[in-house]
Structure formats: structure tokens, C-alpha cells
Motif scaffolding. Structure first.
Motif, short mmCIF file in Angstrom:
data_model
loop_
_atom_site.label_atom_id
_atom_site.label_comp_id
_atom_site.label_asym_id
_atom_site.label_seq_id
_atom_site.Cartn_x
_atom_site.Cartn_y
_atom_site.Cartn_z
N GLU A 91 0.83 -1.20 0.00
CA GLU A 91 0.00 0.00 0.00
C GLU A 91 0.86 1.24 0.00
N ALA A 92 0.26 2.32 -0.48
CA ALA A 92 0.95 3.60 -0.60
C ALA A 92 0.02 4.73 -0.21
N SER A 93 0.58 5.78 0.35
CA SER A 93 -0.17 7.01 0.59
C SER A 93 0.80 8.18 0.48
N PHE A 94 0.30 9.29 -0.09
CA PHE A 94 1.15 10.46 -0.27
C PHE A 94 0.31 11.70 -0.47
N THR A 95 0.96 12.85 -0.33
CA THR A 95 0.34 14.15 -0.53
C THR A 95 1.01 14.82 -1.72
N VAL A 96 0.20 15.41 -2.59
CA VAL A 96 0.70 16.16 -3.75
C VAL A 96 0.31 17.62 -3.54
N THR A 97 1.27 18.54 -3.70
CA THR A 97 0.98 19.97 -3.62
C THR A 97 1.63 20.68 -4.80
N GLY A 98 1.10 21.84 -5.13
CA GLY A 98 1.61 22.62 -6.26
C GLY A 98 0.52 22.73 -7.31
N PHE A 113 10.34 19.43 -24.42
CA PHE A 113 11.10 19.23 -23.18
C PHE A 113 12.10 20.37 -22.93
N GLN A 114 11.73 21.57 -23.37
CA GLN A 114 12.61 22.73 -23.23
C GLN A 114 12.24 23.61 -22.04
N ASN A 115 10.94 23.66 -21.71
CA ASN A 115 10.47 24.59 -20.68
C ASN A 115 9.59 23.86 -19.67
N ILE A 116 9.78 24.19 -18.41
CA ILE A 116 8.93 23.65 -17.35
C ILE A 116 7.58 24.35 -17.43
N GLU A 117 6.50 23.55 -17.45
CA GLU A 117 5.15 24.12 -17.51
C GLU A 117 4.39 23.96 -16.21
N GLY A 118 4.89 23.15 -15.30
CA GLY A 118 4.21 22.95 -14.03
C GLY A 118 5.09 22.17 -13.07
N THR A 119 4.77 22.30 -11.77
CA THR A 119 5.59 21.67 -10.73
C THR A 119 4.71 21.13 -9.62
N VAL A 120 5.08 19.97 -9.09
CA VAL A 120 4.43 19.41 -7.91
C VAL A 120 5.49 18.95 -6.93
N THR A 121 5.12 18.95 -5.65
CA THR A 121 5.93 18.35 -4.60
C THR A 121 5.13 17.18 -4.06
N ILE A 122 5.79 16.04 -3.91
CA ILE A 122 5.13 14.80 -3.48
C ILE A 122 5.86 14.27 -2.27
N ALA A 123 5.11 13.96 -1.21
CA ALA A 123 5.70 13.39 0.00
C ALA A 123 4.81 12.26 0.49
N GLY A 124 5.41 11.12 0.82
CA GLY A 124 4.62 10.00 1.30
C GLY A 124 5.44 8.79 1.61
N SER A 125 4.77 7.63 1.65
CA SER A 125 5.44 6.38 1.98
C SER A 125 4.74 5.22 1.29
N PHE A 126 5.45 4.08 1.22
CA PHE A 126 4.86 2.88 0.65
C PHE A 126 5.49 1.64 1.26
N THR A 127 4.73 0.57 1.22
CA THR A 127 5.21 -0.77 1.46
C THR A 127 4.84 -1.54 0.22
N SER A 128 5.84 -2.00 -0.54
CA SER A 128 5.56 -2.65 -1.82
C SER A 128 5.96 -4.12 -1.80
N LYS A 129 5.27 -4.91 -2.63
CA LYS A 129 5.56 -6.33 -2.75
C LYS A 129 6.14 -6.61 -4.13
N LEU A 130 7.13 -7.50 -4.18
CA LEU A 130 7.75 -7.91 -5.43
C LEU A 130 6.76 -8.69 -6.27
N ILE A 131 6.61 -8.31 -7.52
CA ILE A 131 5.81 -9.06 -8.49
C ILE A 131 6.81 -9.79 -9.38
N PRO A 132 6.73 -11.13 -9.46
CA PRO A 132 7.69 -11.88 -10.28
C PRO A 132 7.67 -11.41 -11.73
N ASN A 133 8.84 -11.34 -12.34
CA ASN A 133 8.99 -10.92 -13.73
C ASN A 133 9.20 -12.16 -14.57
N ASN A 134 8.09 -12.85 -14.91
CA ASN A 134 8.20 -14.05 -15.75
C ASN A 134 7.14 -14.10 -16.79
#
Length: 191
Positions: free
Chosen positions: A39-46, A170-191
């Protein structure tokens, strides 16, 4: 800013990897499988201001030695899907593996320095994929990712990062966000 063909091709590799990771796993009979996920949770601002939560999985994409190896985390929600958040670690030396506990820099993808993470945040307003806005650290973003634990198939981490969206060249920045959060992730087999 001018980017060489080599740098653009590295950016293209990131896009292709993201496309591979958004596919749903299926059984041999074609039915979608249900995997235990983190699971993951985070905050996005900007430019976007949201509290997000969803699932988190990670995958190891390995090629031959000397070719780009990727450790990729995919965080997303569902019904409707309104975001993906994808931190990744790319390396050209050694095999892709979950990083050891510690704090790592998140930065430009174009240099492919070992142990430098990149990040992509896709925002789908009201689940509308046609109105997607992609923010990334590919050219200018920065931040940190702290791996707290790696236990078997599970990784626990937190992060804070600034990412940008760019014009078509890809020459000019058109927008910006700041992201802060956490996650606990599980490995998904690559087969």
C-alpha cells in the motif's frame, strides 16, 4: 536546454518500462489474477493538490550485464484510476535488485548514475486518461527516497520529491508538484 539522441533514448527506455508495468497480470486462461499487494499514501501539492492512496508493487527488469537494469515501484489507485506514482532505480552495472536500507537521491534520469532514482507521477483528473498530466524528475526534479526495510519480497520506504511537467520539446517547465509520502511494496515476479 539541448538533449542528445543518447539522452533522449534513455528517456524513451523509461517510457517503455512504464508501459510494460501498467499491464495487468493474467493467468494462462486469460483471467486477471488477484495478487496480494502493498500500500501507498502520499500528498501532492503545487499544480495538483491531493491526498492519494492505493496499492504498491515492485518489479525487477533485468537484461544482459552492461545493459540497463531497472528496479521499479508502481503505486496506483483504481475505480477510477486517478494516478500512478513510479519511482525507479536504473543501473548499468550489476543486476537490478531492491536497494539496501538508506537514503538515496532522486534526480535526473539522463545521467544514469548508479543509485540515482527517478520518479514519474501521472495525474488522471477524474480517471480521464486523455487529460493525463505527467510530472517527472527526468530533466530537473530532485528529492530523496529513504528505504527503511527490505524483508524478502517486501520493501518499506518514504520519499519527498519535486517533479515537473514540460512543453512538447522538453525545453520549458510548464508545471511543478511536490510529493511526500510512503509505501510498502511487494515484489511481483517478472516471468
Amino acid at each position: 536546454m539541448k538533449y542528445t539522441v543518447n539522452k533522449f533514448s534513455k528517456f524513451l527506455v523509461l517510457g517503455l518500462v512504464a508501459l510494460v508495468l501498467t499491464a495487468c497480470p493474467k493467468d494462462d486462461d486469460g483471467m486477471e489474477t488477484v495478487n496480494e499487494t502493498g500500500e501507498a499514501s502520499f500528498t501532492v501539492t503545487g499544480d495538483v493538490n491531493r491526498e492519494e492512496s492505493g496499492t504498491a508493487t515492485h518489479i525487477l527488469l533485468e537484461n544482459e550485464p552492461g545493459v540497463v537494469q531497472v528496479w521499479w515501484v508502481l503505486m496506483k489507485d483504481a475505480s477510477p484510476q486517478t494516478f500512478t506514482l513510479e519511482p525507479s532505480l536504473m543501473t548499468t552495472s550489476g543486476a537490478a535488485e531492491a536497494p539496501k536500507p538508506g537514503t538515496y537521491q532522486i534526480g535526473e534520469a539522463l545521467e544514469l548514475q548508479d543509485m540515482t532514482f527517478q520518479l514519474i507521477y501521472n495525474h488522471f483528473p477524474d480517471g480521464n486518461f486523455e487529460n493525463k498530466t505527467e510530472y517527472s524528475t527526468h530533466f530537473d526534479g530532485e528529492g530523496t527516497l529513504t528505504i527503511h526495510s527490505v524483508e524478502g519480497e517486501w520493501v518499506t520506504a518514504s520519499y519527498e520529491v519535486t517533479a515537473h511537467t514540460y512543453d512538447d520539446n522538453f525545453q520549458n517547465i510548464e508545471g511543478t508538484v511536490t510529493i511526500a509520502g510512503s509505501f510498502t511494496s511487494k515484489l511481483i515476479p517478472n516471468n
